[in-house]
Structures are given as C-alpha cells and as structure tokens.
Enzyme design. Sequence first.
Site, PDB file in Angstrom:
ATOM      1  N   LEU A  99      19.218  -2.678  -8.710  1.00 27.12           N
ATOM      2  CA  LEU A  99      20.007  -1.530  -8.269  1.00 27.12           C
ATOM      3  C   LEU A  99      19.194  -0.279  -8.555  1.00 27.12           C
ATOM      4  O   LEU A  99      18.434  -0.221  -9.531  1.00 27.12           O
ATOM      5  CB  LEU A  99      21.343  -1.452  -9.022  1.00 27.12           C
ATOM      6  CG  LEU A  99      22.361  -2.568  -8.793  1.00 27.12           C
ATOM      7  CD1 LEU A  99      23.591  -2.343  -9.664  1.00 27.12           C
ATOM      8  CD2 LEU A  99      22.759  -2.656  -7.323  1.00 27.12           C
ATOM      9  N   ASP A 100      19.354   0.737  -7.698  1.00 23.01           N
ATOM     10  CA  ASP A 100      18.716   2.020  -7.976  1.00 23.01           C
ATOM     11  C   ASP A 100      19.122   2.498  -9.365  1.00 23.01           C
ATOM     12  O   ASP A 100      20.248   2.215  -9.826  1.00 23.01           O
ATOM     13  CB  ASP A 100      19.152   3.076  -6.953  1.00 23.01           C
ATOM     14  CG  ASP A 100      18.474   2.878  -5.607  1.00 23.01           C
ATOM     15  OD1 ASP A 100      17.523   2.085  -5.539  1.00 23.01           O
ATOM     16  OD2 ASP A 100      18.909   3.524  -4.641  1.00 23.01           O
ATOM     17  N   MET A 101      18.253   3.245  -9.989  1.00 22.48           N
ATOM     18  CA  MET A 101      18.522   3.769 -11.328  1.00 22.48           C
ATOM     19  C   MET A 101      19.872   4.501 -11.380  1.00 22.48           C
ATOM     20  O   MET A 101      20.644   4.345 -12.321  1.00 22.48           O
ATOM     21  CB  MET A 101      17.392   4.713 -11.745  1.00 22.48           C
ATOM     22  CG  MET A 101      17.611   5.387 -13.084  1.00 22.48           C
ATOM     23  SD  MET A 101      16.217   6.472 -13.483  1.00 22.48           S
ATOM     24  CE  MET A 101      16.831   7.260 -14.978  1.00 22.48           C
TER      25      MET A 101
END
Length: 568
Positions: A414-416
């Site tokens: 997942l994106d940060m």
Amino acid sequence: MAVNDPCFILFNGSIAEHSLPESFTFPFYYQPHTLCIQAAEQLQQDLLDTNPWRHNFGLDPENDRGMVIGKMFGVLIVKNQQDKLGFLAAFSGKLADQNILPPFVPPVFDMLTKDSFFSVENKQINDINQLIIQHETDPQLTRLVDLLADQQLHSENELAQLRSVIIESRKHRKDQREQADLALAQHNMTTEAFTSLSIELSRQSVQQKFKLAELKQHWAIKVDHTQQKVDTRQQQINQLKKQRKQLSNQLQKKLFNQYQFLNVLAESKDLNTIFHDAPNHLSPAGAGECAAPKLLQYAFQHQLTPIAMAEFWWGSSPKSEIKQHKNFYPACHSKCRPILAHMLKGMTVDPDPLLVNTAVNKHIEIVYQDKDLAIINKPAEMLSVAGKNVTDSVQTRMKQLFPQATGPLIVHRLDMSTSGLMVIALTKDANKALQQQFINRTVIKRYIALVDGKPKGQNGTINLPLRVDLNDRPKQLVCYEHGKQAETYWEVYKHKGARTLLHLYPKTGRTHQLRMHCAHHQGLGLPIVGDDLYGVQQNRLHLHAAFIGFNHPTTDAWIEFNTFADFE
C-alpha cells in the site's frame, strides 16, 4: 510597491497577525505559510484575475485565444535592508511569450534578448533545420527511394521466378538420369548415348547457373547505382544533422554557463556544474526557468532576506498531469532539486519529511493470523517496505513480530499514505501462492475514499493508462503512448455534505492508480481529500484499503476481511 525596487511588492493589507517562520520553506514538501497565502491571493487579485497580458490560461472557454497554457507562479516573502517585509513574484517559463514582465522578477538569464548570442546561434541551428527539411522532402530523393524499392522488388521477383524454373529443371534432369540409368542397366541404351545425355544434362545445369549469376549481377549493378545516389543524398542529410547536433551541444553548454545561481554564502554555480553528476551531464530542458530559482536568485542579488516561499498553479490543468487552479504545489524534482540544493545551502530550512519517520508512534493491528499468513491493518503514513532513508516499515515490523517466518513476508504493498488491509505471508509457499493470485487478479480488493465533491452518476469504470512523471517522481501521468493499462471501478457509498465516500475496486495495481483516477479530469475530477500530490494536503490521505478476499494459500478456501476507516 517600493519605489527603488520594481519587484519588491508591499502587502496591501495588514500582516501584523502573522508570525514569521523560524526556518525557510522546504520547497519539495510544505504547507504554505499564511504570509505566502496572503501574498498569493494579492497577486491573483491584482494581476492574474485581470490578466493584462491576455495570456490564455484556459479559464475563459468563451474567449479561447489559441493554445491553453496554465502556469506555475511563485511568491517569496522577503525582508529588505530597511527591515521592511514584502514579497517577490515569479512565473515559470515564459508568460505571453515574454520573459520580462514587471513586477515579476526577471529570468536568471534572458535568452530572448535581441541579438543575443542565443538568438544568433539558434538561428544558425534553425537554418540547418530548414536545410535538413529541404533535403528530406526533395522530390528527387523521394523518386530515388521509390525507384530503389521498385528495383529491389523486381530483382527479388525475377530471381525468385528463375530459381523456380531451375528447381523444376533440376527435378526433370534427375528423372532423366534415373530413366537413363535404368535403360543402360536393361541394355535399352548404349553407353555412347548415356554419356551424351549426361553431358547434355550437365551443360543445361551449368547454363542455368550462369543465367542466375548473370541476372543477379544485372540487378546488383542497377540497385547499387541507385543506392549510391540515395546514399550520397543521405550522407548530406546526416552531415547536416551531425553539424546541428554539434552546434546544439555547444550552444546548450554556452547557454548553461550563463545561468549562474547564487546562495546566501555568495557562492555561484552554473547549470553545467550543478548538473555535472546528472545522466549525460546535461540538465533537463527548462532547468533554471522555474519560479523558485528565479525568486531566490533575485533575492540574493538584491540583498533581500528570504523568509518563506510557495508556488501555485493558475489556469486549467495540463492534459496528462493533475494541476488544479489556485492549488499550491511543491517544486519539481528533476529540474529544481539540484539547483535549489545549491541555492538553499547556508540557510536554515525546514526538515525534509522523507527523512522523518512518521510511523514512529504508530501501531499495526493484527486482524487475523494462522500458520500460513497474517492480515494486518496498516496505519496511514507508514511505509510498506523499508525505504532508503527510513527503514521503519510494515516489512521490518513483521520481521520482528514473526522471526520464524520464511520468505519475503510482503505479498503486496500500500502507498505510504494509504491505510488498510495488507496480507503477510509467513512461509515461502504461502507467499508464492498468494502472489500468483495477485498476478492473476483473482484477489478482490475494495478501498474507501473520501473525495472532494460529488461525482456525476452513482458508479462507473475509469480506464486511464499511467506512467511515472520522469521530471517529477513519484508523481504519475496519464499517457496513452507509454502508460500501463490501469482500470478502476467506482461506486458511491454515501455523501458527507459537499464530499462523497466512494468504494473503489482497482482491477490493476498501478502506482497512485486510485489517487490519479479520482483526481484526473478524465477520471472523476475529484481529488481524494488530503492527497498531497494531486489535491490539497491535510492531516492524512483519506484512502483506506477496507476489504480483501482471496483463496487461502493452503486450504484453498475463500476468506475475506473487512475494516473501517477512521474518516467514514
């Protein structure tokens, strides 16, 4: 506006309520200071709204005057030597085809000056361009190229036909020899007749080989003669292109030498020096023409003290990027980062958030666990895998939590800035099986996002191919030529005032896919709330991986998990 400095702009209203920042803006990630917001609004009201230059920003479709070019503008809060607070303003590139338009600061180097070395030498390059075009579009060259292609085709056809005849003749001679052998053995042919036939068949074979060689030579001479004529003209074109390249490289190097950038330590560096370690030792096109370096250069040249800086977009968004009218944006990376690294040297600057561990006090919730896998709920602002500067991540935490696990643990990312469900594989076999499901796109994922506005309709599918913005990583662009296919199905979950909660089902898993598909004008045109790359920065990105379903890697039973976002 100060009388002695046409670019030093005084604030129209009171600024007494603003406290000055303790350090200068980190230009690649920031929340605009309140003084910068006031300066930007003043600039917009006094100049941009009236648009005295008649530049087509694309804000008035009824009076479209040709090509639409939105612009990045910048404001720099400064103190002059009399301790008076004001601001400078700049635009990136050119405005209305001009470099110098007071009260904006001038370019670091004005290449548009009449009779400048750039104009003179660039004209030489343009003249060579015209010569190249003339040579390439010369009807005689076209006729020669067509003649060459026609000769090559005729050569291939005639040779192919003759080879077919030779093959058939060879078969016929073989049959004659076999019949003669049989006749000789049965005493139905004399030795003299047999010898005479063999000599005749050999003569026919030699004659056809000679005919084939003769035809090859005939066409080789014709084709070679035409090829030489084409090559002579092509060599002229190649020589002109080589000359153009040499002149362009010389002019570029000479031009980059003129772009001298200062810092507070009075150190000066040109673009050639600044980008010496870049690929090919060349700076990107347009380097030094952005608003941020223009503003700082003017401040250092005129003994003005920089306080804070911000850049905003004015106009309609470009087709491939996402730039929203009046939104503030960080400086670009490929063009500005090396320049500003030099220009900010010696100044106290806000810390780079990429060097700060934003997950230090965050907790990872374990939603489910068995001997093969774990399902976690990742908090926002935590890396999925260890980064170059910050190693704290889901990956490192899982290694600590499951020291006996085998394999890479991480199955997907997942994106940060995105929170939500992640699958962790605790064995190599589980990792392999789960990854295959992601590759085959049999994993069902549902995200929930809060977008700024209301979409047209209740659901739909977005297909916008994406690729990385090479000039401003990690941002993405919509690109139909080089982009990778990206597909998202969306549906309205519920409305929250002027905003909308959406369910998002990504069919593909491209970087920033959901953020781009929501924000881009060809998608929903509604940025996710808190999107610091494609919308407006807030306390967090309002995007959460709420649901995931897949087949268990060992039992093959379908399992699914659901969580709630803190913004629902």
